[in-house]
Every structure is written in C-alpha cells, then in structure tokens.
Design a protein around this motif. Sequence first.
Motif, PDB file in Angstrom:
ATOM      1  N   VAL A  22       0.825  -1.207   0.000  1.00  0.00           N
ATOM      2  CA  VAL A  22       0.000   0.000   0.000  1.00  0.00           C
ATOM      3  C   VAL A  22       0.862   1.262   0.000  1.00  0.00           C
ATOM      4  O   VAL A  22       0.678   2.148  -0.837  1.00  0.00           O
ATOM      5  N   PHE A  23       1.793   1.356   0.936  1.00  0.00           N
ATOM      6  CA  PHE A  23       2.515   2.619   1.087  1.00  0.00           C
ATOM      7  C   PHE A  23       3.705   2.749   0.132  1.00  0.00           C
ATOM      8  O   PHE A  23       3.892   3.797  -0.481  1.00  0.00           O
ATOM      9  N   VAL A  24       4.505   1.705  -0.008  1.00  0.00           N
ATOM     10  CA  VAL A  24       5.710   1.798  -0.839  1.00  0.00           C
ATOM     11  C   VAL A  24       5.358   1.643  -2.319  1.00  0.00           C
ATOM     12  O   VAL A  24       5.700   2.496  -3.138  1.00  0.00           O
ATOM     13  N   ASP A  25       4.654   0.557  -2.663  1.00  0.00           N
ATOM     14  CA  ASP A  25       4.351   0.294  -4.068  1.00  0.00           C
ATOM     15  C   ASP A  25       3.284   1.237  -4.633  1.00  0.00           C
ATOM     16  O   ASP A  25       3.474   1.819  -5.691  1.00  0.00           O
ATOM     17  N   GLU A  70      -1.486   4.350  13.917  1.00  0.00           N
ATOM     18  CA  GLU A  70      -0.553   4.570  12.810  1.00  0.00           C
ATOM     19  C   GLU A  70      -0.627   3.446  11.785  1.00  0.00           C
ATOM     20  O   GLU A  70      -1.015   2.326  12.087  1.00  0.00           O
ATOM     21  N   ARG A  71      -0.195   3.786  10.551  1.00  0.00           N
ATOM     22  CA  ARG A  71       0.035   2.831   9.470  1.00  0.00           C
ATOM     23  C   ARG A  71      -1.187   2.001   9.115  1.00  0.00           C
ATOM     24  O   ARG A  71      -1.095   0.820   8.786  1.00  0.00           O
ATOM     25  N   ILE A  72      -2.362   2.626   9.162  1.00  0.00           N
ATOM     26  CA  ILE A  72      -3.594   1.929   8.772  1.00  0.00           C
ATOM     27  C   ILE A  72      -3.569   1.739   7.257  1.00  0.00           C
ATOM     28  O   ILE A  72      -3.431   2.698   6.503  1.00  0.00           O
ATOM     29  N   CYS A  73      -3.716   0.509   6.814  1.00  0.00           N
ATOM     30  CA  CYS A  73      -3.720   0.243   5.375  1.00  0.00           C
ATOM     31  C   CYS A  73      -4.508  -1.020   5.071  1.00  0.00           C
ATOM     32  O   CYS A  73      -4.557  -1.947   5.870  1.00  0.00           O
ATOM     33  N   VAL A  74      -5.119  -1.002   3.879  1.00  0.00           N
ATOM     34  CA  VAL A  74      -5.920  -2.132   3.404  1.00  0.00           C
ATOM     35  C   VAL A  74      -5.601  -2.314   1.928  1.00  0.00           C
ATOM     36  O   VAL A  74      -5.542  -1.343   1.172  1.00  0.00           O
TER      37      VAL A  74
END
Length: 141
Positions: A22-25, A70-74
């Motif tokens: 989610v965050f890097v790609d 922090e760092r909530i991602c789906v």
Amino acid sequence: MEIKQVATRDELEDAFTVRKIVFVDEQNVPEEEEIDQYEDEATHVVLYDDQEKPAGAGRVRVLDGIGKIERICVLSTTRGTGAGRKIVSKLEKIASEQGVTKFKLNAQTHAIPFYEKLGYEVVSDEFMDAGIPHVTMIKQQ
C-alpha cells in the motif's frame, strides 16, 4: 475476515507485506520511511481475508497516555468491505485496555471522511508527510 493482534514474527511480516504494497508500491513512500524505529515499541494488528491472506494492517503506540494510531492500510482488493474500520476499532480496543481514552492519528487528507465517520476530528492544518498531504485528527472516548 479475521483480525489478529500480532504475536509472531510471521504475523508481523504479514503486516509489513501489506504496508509495503500500500505505502511503498502504491503511494511511493520510501521504504526506509515506512519501516521505522518505532516498530518494536508498537502493538501491531494484521487483518486476514477469507482465504487467510494478509489484507490489512495497522499499529498503535501509547504516548503520554494517548493512543497514537498509525500505518492503517488495506489492500485495494479489500477496500470498501469494512476492513479499515475493523483495524481502527481493534487498535482502539488494545489501547483502551491500557487505560487510553484519547486517540490521535495523522490521516492522509483523502481519508478524512473515513476517520470522521469513526469519531475523529481534524485538529491541525494540512502538512506533508512522505510527500503526501496529511492532517492530525483526535478522538476522545
């Protein structure tokens, strides 16, 4: 969907895998900014989809009596299913069990409506983090 408080190295790696996707790609956050010095002091959760594959993640740290979410991602394939709400709820529960009644998070501006539905209020001006506009939000229980 099942959400677990991370208890093993494999579960932590599952959380990191989702965060990288989610965050890097997707969002082009530098990997060295995404995985940071707070990983060991945070309590992590990972959400597994119906095929028991990691599909969401987040973490919480208790700082000065405040639960910092922090760092909530789906993963994109799981968005819109209530997964994000489950992750935030689980992190709030974990912090509440440590006596926390106030929560804080830095939300990407596009996610403000999502967090408002969960009871968070914007308390800052917009700022940049990892090249992405954010605001600080709080929730009092």
